[in-house]
Enzyme design. Structure first.
Site, PDB file in Angstrom:
ATOM      1  N   ASP A 155       0.819  -1.212   0.000  1.00 34.04           N
ATOM      2  CA  ASP A 155       0.000   0.000   0.000  1.00 34.04           C
ATOM      3  C   ASP A 155       0.862   1.275   0.000  1.00 34.04           C
ATOM      4  O   ASP A 155       0.678   2.144   0.845  1.00 34.04           O
ATOM      5  CB  ASP A 155      -0.916  -0.058   1.240  1.00 34.04           C
ATOM      6  CG  ASP A 155      -1.908   1.077   1.299  1.00 34.04           C
ATOM      7  OD1 ASP A 155      -2.396   1.487   0.236  1.00 34.04           O
ATOM      8  OD2 ASP A 155      -2.181   1.562   2.412  1.00 34.04           O
ATOM      9  N   GLU A 390       3.680  -7.460   7.867  1.00 28.23           N
ATOM     10  CA  GLU A 390       2.474  -8.116   7.376  1.00 28.23           C
ATOM     11  C   GLU A 390       2.724  -9.190   6.320  1.00 28.23           C
ATOM     12  O   GLU A 390       2.157  -9.134   5.216  1.00 28.23           O
ATOM     13  CB  GLU A 390       1.474  -7.079   6.849  1.00 28.23           C
ATOM     14  CG  GLU A 390       0.936  -6.192   7.938  1.00 28.23           C
ATOM     15  CD  GLU A 390      -0.317  -5.429   7.544  1.00 28.23           C
ATOM     16  OE1 GLU A 390      -0.757  -5.544   6.387  1.00 28.23           O
ATOM     17  OE2 GLU A 390      -0.858  -4.727   8.403  1.00 28.23           O
ATOM     18  N   TYR A 442      -6.835  -2.900  12.664  1.00 26.44           N
ATOM     19  CA  TYR A 442      -7.655  -1.722  12.353  1.00 26.44           C
ATOM     20  C   TYR A 442      -9.099  -1.852  12.810  1.00 26.44           C
ATOM     21  O   TYR A 442     -10.018  -1.651  12.014  1.00 26.44           O
ATOM     22  CB  TYR A 442      -7.571  -1.441  10.846  1.00 26.44           C
ATOM     23  CG  TYR A 442      -6.220  -0.879  10.457  1.00 26.44           C
ATOM     24  CD1 TYR A 442      -5.978   0.481  10.528  1.00 26.44           C
ATOM     25  CD2 TYR A 442      -5.182  -1.716  10.066  1.00 26.44           C
ATOM     26  CE1 TYR A 442      -4.736   1.008  10.201  1.00 26.44           C
ATOM     27  CE2 TYR A 442      -3.932  -1.201   9.747  1.00 26.44           C
ATOM     28  CZ  TYR A 442      -3.725   0.162   9.816  1.00 26.44           C
ATOM     29  OH  TYR A 442      -2.501   0.691   9.509  1.00 26.44           O
ATOM     30  N   TYR A 446     -11.129  -1.117   9.101  1.00 22.23           N
ATOM     31  CA  TYR A 446     -11.427  -2.241   8.177  1.00 22.23           C
ATOM     32  C   TYR A 446     -12.416  -3.207   8.806  1.00 22.23           C
ATOM     33  O   TYR A 446     -13.207  -3.827   8.118  1.00 22.23           O
ATOM     34  CB  TYR A 446     -10.143  -2.976   7.781  1.00 22.23           C
ATOM     35  CG  TYR A 446      -9.195  -2.106   6.980  1.00 22.23           C
ATOM     36  CD1 TYR A 446      -9.591  -1.537   5.778  1.00 22.23           C
ATOM     37  CD2 TYR A 446      -7.910  -1.839   7.435  1.00 22.23           C
ATOM     38  CE1 TYR A 446      -8.747  -0.726   5.049  1.00 22.23           C
ATOM     39  CE2 TYR A 446      -7.047  -1.030   6.713  1.00 22.23           C
ATOM     40  CZ  TYR A 446      -7.475  -0.477   5.521  1.00 22.23           C
ATOM     41  OH  TYR A 446      -6.633   0.333   4.813  1.00 22.23           O
ATOM     42  N   GLU A 478       0.449  -0.631  14.188  1.00 21.72           N
ATOM     43  CA  GLU A 478      -0.431   0.104  13.271  1.00 21.72           C
ATOM     44  C   GLU A 478      -1.858   0.050  13.784  1.00 21.72           C
ATOM     45  O   GLU A 478      -2.373  -1.025  14.101  1.00 21.72           O
ATOM     46  CB  GLU A 478      -0.404  -0.490  11.848  1.00 21.72           C
ATOM     47  CG  GLU A 478       0.867  -0.235  11.096  1.00 21.72           C
ATOM     48  CD  GLU A 478       0.792  -0.696   9.637  1.00 21.72           C
ATOM     49  OE1 GLU A 478      -0.326  -0.758   9.076  1.00 21.72           O
ATOM     50  OE2 GLU A 478       1.857  -1.011   9.071  1.00 21.72           O
ATOM     51  N   LYS A 542      -4.302   8.125   6.289  1.00 20.67           N
ATOM     52  CA  LYS A 542      -4.306   7.826   7.735  1.00 20.67           C
ATOM     53  C   LYS A 542      -3.320   8.699   8.511  1.00 20.67           C
ATOM     54  O   LYS A 542      -3.107   8.497   9.703  1.00 20.67           O
ATOM     55  CB  LYS A 542      -4.017   6.347   7.970  1.00 20.67           C
ATOM     56  CG  LYS A 542      -5.135   5.440   7.463  1.00 20.67           C
ATOM     57  CD  LYS A 542      -5.079   4.048   8.025  1.00 20.67           C
ATOM     58  CE  LYS A 542      -6.141   3.173   7.403  1.00 20.67           C
ATOM     59  NZ  LYS A 542      -5.896   2.858   5.977  1.00 20.67           N
TER      60      LYS A 542
END
Ligand code: BDP
Length: 564
Positions: A155, A390, A442, A446, A478, A542
């Site tokens: 991302d 991740e 998140y 999400y 995060e 963000k």
């Protein structure tokens, strides 16, 4: 390899500036442009086919060398070229480097012209595959992020170019090649161990730390010395005490042939039980996952942006950041040493998918990890290594993949813990291998969009489950919400500044209620450019700060929350 520096025995000059760029679009159309170094080329022009170009590009420039450099060995040092670089001088191929965020150098001595131009060419290739770090270029049907333009599995925008400084420097025939500084604490003494190796022939080094001086003989091209510093001033968050270190190299006739000026901080890191100890005292990480990203220059290193970022992090009372999702520039680490920030330093292995990894992927990953530790070892700000962000670590083969990488870290550095940043806990197959559990989650974005109370409960139960399972201290590396600066809503709704503020502050309360949570890193420090897709509007929003580095509403509240 040591980062180039100007001193009494070395010369240094910069090759930064305006270079020439040639792109081949669809193998036939050649485009010629001027390009800035350091910078990504993507956002300099007005054409989409250049901006999203992922084939080979040719960077070139001419340069002249002063006669004063005759008789010296001349090296070229690249701080970072993304992703793959193949370097030529006056038509001679010097070599190649793969992965975009660590330095590499070549010896130019034999190929240099003194009385005419030298012609430097770099073929830069940004083509990511299953074998590269990071990976890209395949489609996993079970994964949601399949529709990006340009097409990557992470991302952030796949910026390309000569992203950091390019230096020319000289050394004599014999020179210092590597220096490793380890520190420990013995009552009020700082204990510093300095190891080094040399190329060529030399007989001794003289080591100076302020008024303390000692001479050490060279054996088998290396040296090692331990020095005690009485009443040492330790390095810590917000207390960036740095000591100057001078190493002088002498030949058998007593002539000085090389010199190195370094600085170091005395500090000790331990992970004990639930705690992350710095100099024996528990540390709590407050800060951000960041990116190297700024309008026009993309991932190009820029001193002004770097300083603005540190000033903002200081203003907001943060004490740490993670170099998500790749090693940051050496200038940024120097600043972190000087401002007294804790850094979690990460390899470029973002979004690994073990269905597609090969032996080559692991080999490239090991090399990138080795280069990162080698480069950053002497920075007191670096307090932990992160081997990946991740990965698909819910997959069974994650553990077997990470084992050799953790082993490599432990072999190269016994002084720092190692982590991996996971979004799959509690289903992560590899987290037991690590010293600290870093989690990206998140809730309220999400999952459970718009529902802050439910998000708090979800985070609470997740933390309990993860701690029960892995029994490791946890940093939330995060969490957050996309927020378009200037959008307001009451009651708070997703994308508004109020929602970002409420969600972040409420989730922090949950984290702080758990004694084993040792840090809160918000995603992200600032808005940043991504590939285009339906969940991003002008990039990822963000940020606590905008891409131009101005505060959103939440910043003022974090400043208060992060006091002390
Ligand atoms: C995490 C990734 C990060 C993304 C972030 C997001 O680690 O790179 O930018 O989510 O979606 O999954 O904002």
């Amino acid at each position: 390899m040591l980062r180039p520096q100007q001193n009494s025995k070395r010369n240094l000059t910069s090759l930064n500036g305006v270079w020439d760029l040639e792109l081949l679009i669809n193998n036939d159309k050649s485009i010629n442009k001027k390009v800035a170094v350091p910078a990504s080329f993507n956002d300099l022009y007005t054409d989409d086919e250049i901006r999203t170009h992922s084939g080979k590009v040719l960077y070139s420039r001419k340069f002249r060398i002063s006669d004063d450099w005759k008789g010296k060995n001349i090296f070229i040092y690249f701080e970072a070229v993304s992703y793959h670089a193949s370097v030529y001088i006056n038509g001679h191929h010097l070599g190649e480097h793969e992965t975009g965020y660590t330095p590499f150098e070549f010896d130019l001595t034999k190929h240099i012209n003194f009385d005419s131009d030298n012609f430097l060419e770099i073929i830069v290739h940004h083509h990511l595959t299953a074998d590269t770090i990071p990976q890209s270029g395949f489609v996993d049907k079970e994964w949601i992020f399949n529709t990006h333009y340009p097409d990557v599995i992470f991302d952030f925008f796949p910026y390309t170019g000569i992203h950091r400084n390019v230096h020319l420097y000289t050394v004599n025939d014999s020179f210092l090649n590597n220096i490793k500084i380890d520190t420990d604490i013995n009552a009020t003494d700082g204990v510093v161990t300095i190891k080094g190796n040399i190329i060529g022939n030399a007989s001794k080094v003289k080591i100076s730390i302020n008024e303390i001086q000692t001479e050490v003989l060279i054996k088998d091209n290396s040296f090692c010395e331990t020095i005690s510093i009485p009443e040492a001033k330790l390095w810590n968050v917000g207390e960036p005490n740095l000591y100057p270190l001078k190493i002088e190299l002498f030949d058998s006739h007593g002539n000085k042939i090389d010199e190195r000026l370094e600085r170091f901080g005395i500090r000790k890191i331990e992970v004990r039980g639930n705690q992350f100890l710095i100099n024996g005292k528990p540390a709590y990480f407050k800060g951000f996952g960041k990116h190297e990203d700024f309008p026009i220059i993309g991932k190009g290193n820029n001193d002004a942006v770097n300083i603005r970022d540190f000033e903002l992090m200081k203003w907001i009372n943060a004490n740490s950041f993670r170099t998500a999702h790749y090693p940051y520039s050496e200038d940024i680490l120097d600043l972190a040493d000087e401002y007294g920030f804790l850094v979690i330093s990460e390899t470029p292995a973002v979004s690994l998918n073990f269905k597609f990894t090969t032996d080559k992927t692991l080999e490239v990953h090991k090399k990138a990890l080795g280069e990162l530790i080698e480069r950053d070892y002497n920075h007191p700000c670096v307090v932990m290594w992160s081997v990946a962000n991740e990965p698909q670590s819910q997959q069974k083969n994650a553990k077997a993949y990470f084992e050799p990488l953790v082993e490599q870290v432990k072999l190269m550095d016994q002084s720092r813990p190692v982590t991996m940043v996971s979004c799959f806990v509690p289903n992560d197959e590899s987290m037991h291998l690590f010293d600290v559990c870093c989690i990206n989650k998140y809730p309220g974005w999400y999952e459970l969009p718009g529902q802050i109370n439910a998000a708090k409960q979800r985070l609470d139960s997740l933390l309990e489950e993860v701690y029960q399972k892995y029994n490791l201290p946890i940093i939330i590396t995060e969490f957050g919400a996309d927020t378009y600066a200037g959008v307001h809503s009451l009651p708070a709704e997703m994308w508004s500044e109020e929602y970002q503020k409420d969600l972040i502050l409420e989730l922090i309360e949950v984290m702080r209620s758990k004694p084993y949570v040792i840090g809160e890193h918000i995603w992200n420090f600032a808005d940043f450019r991504t590939s285009q897709n339906h969940i991003r509007c002008n990039g990822n929003k963000k940020g606590v700060f905008t891409r131009e580095r101005q505060p959103k509403l939440v910043a003022h509240f974090l400043k208060e929350k992060w006091k002390n």
